[in-house]
Design a protein around this motif. Structure first.
Motif, PDB file in Angstrom:
ATOM      1  N   LYS A   1       0.838  -1.203   0.000  1.00  0.00           N
ATOM      2  CA  LYS A   1       0.000   0.000   0.000  1.00  0.00           C
ATOM      3  C   LYS A   1       0.874   1.255   0.000  1.00  0.00           C
ATOM      4  N   GLU A   2       1.926   1.219   0.802  1.00  0.00           N
ATOM      5  CA  GLU A   2       2.861   2.349   0.881  1.00  0.00           C
ATOM      6  C   GLU A   2       3.541   2.574  -0.473  1.00  0.00           C
ATOM      7  N   THR A   3       3.934   1.487  -1.121  1.00  0.00           N
ATOM      8  CA  THR A   3       4.585   1.592  -2.426  1.00  0.00           C
ATOM      9  C   THR A   3       3.622   2.158  -3.464  1.00  0.00           C
ATOM     10  N   GLN A   4       2.374   1.694  -3.437  1.00  0.00           N
ATOM     11  CA  GLN A   4       1.374   2.210  -4.384  1.00  0.00           C
ATOM     12  C   GLN A   4       1.179   3.712  -4.183  1.00  0.00           C
ATOM     13  N   GLN A   5       1.184   4.145  -2.925  1.00  0.00           N
ATOM     14  CA  GLN A   5       1.030   5.563  -2.614  1.00  0.00           C
ATOM     15  C   GLN A   5       2.228   6.352  -3.161  1.00  0.00           C
TER      16      GLN A   5
ATOM     17  N   ASP B   1      10.249   2.684 -11.751  1.00  0.00           N
ATOM     18  CA  ASP B   1      11.030   1.486 -11.410  1.00  0.00           C
ATOM     19  C   ASP B   1      11.822   1.712 -10.135  1.00  0.00           C
ATOM     20  N   ALA B   2      12.393   2.911 -10.012  1.00  0.00           N
ATOM     21  CA  ALA B   2      13.196   3.228  -8.828  1.00  0.00           C
ATOM     22  C   ALA B   2      12.348   3.136  -7.565  1.00  0.00           C
ATOM     23  N   VAL B   3      11.119   3.652  -7.616  1.00  0.00           N
ATOM     24  CA  VAL B   3      10.217   3.588  -6.458  1.00  0.00           C
ATOM     25  C   VAL B   3       9.890   2.128  -6.146  1.00  0.00           C
ATOM     26  N   ALA B   4       9.549   1.373  -7.176  1.00  0.00           N
ATOM     27  CA  ALA B   4       9.163  -0.034  -6.977  1.00  0.00           C
ATOM     28  C   ALA B   4      10.321  -0.839  -6.385  1.00  0.00           C
TER      29      ALA B   4
END
Length: 106
Positions: free
Chosen positions: A11-15, A88-91
């Motif tokens: 959820k945090e990553t999606q945000q 990609d960097a965030v993921a």
């Protein structure tokens, strides 16, 4: 990491992905024809912001059309690379590597 922890992380990553997408609206990518007669600025989310056409191109409709296609495609390609690299960097930064989920955000 337990399942609840992973779900929270997801959820945090999606945000963060959404925040990054919003931020990419303000990242501008410039592209121009080799002779500089046509310039295009688009966002990293591939929204065209401005097009500048030199008067010399207004006399040749066919050349102008060719330039528009070429320069827009180059700008979109460049913006797509920026967009994908940022997302990609965030993921990669936030996601625990779960087998089979590497391509989930592509």
């Amino acid at each position: 990491m337990d399942l609840m922890g992973m779900m929270g992380k997801l959820k945090e990553t999606q945000q963060k992905m959404e925040e990054t997408k919003k931020r990419l609206d303000s990242v501008l990518v410039d592209e121009q024809s080799t002779d500089g007669l046509l310039k295009i600025t688009i966002t990293a989310n591939r929204t065209i912001k401005s097009i500048t056409i030199d008067d010399a191109l207004l006399e040749d409709k066919e050349q102008l059309e060719d330039y528009m296609v070429l320069v827009m495609n180059k700008a979109i390609e460049k913006a797509t690379k920026v967009n994908e690299a940022e997302l990609d960097a965030v993921a990669k930064m936030d996601m625990p590597m779960i087998p089979g989920m590497e391509n989930m955000f592509k």
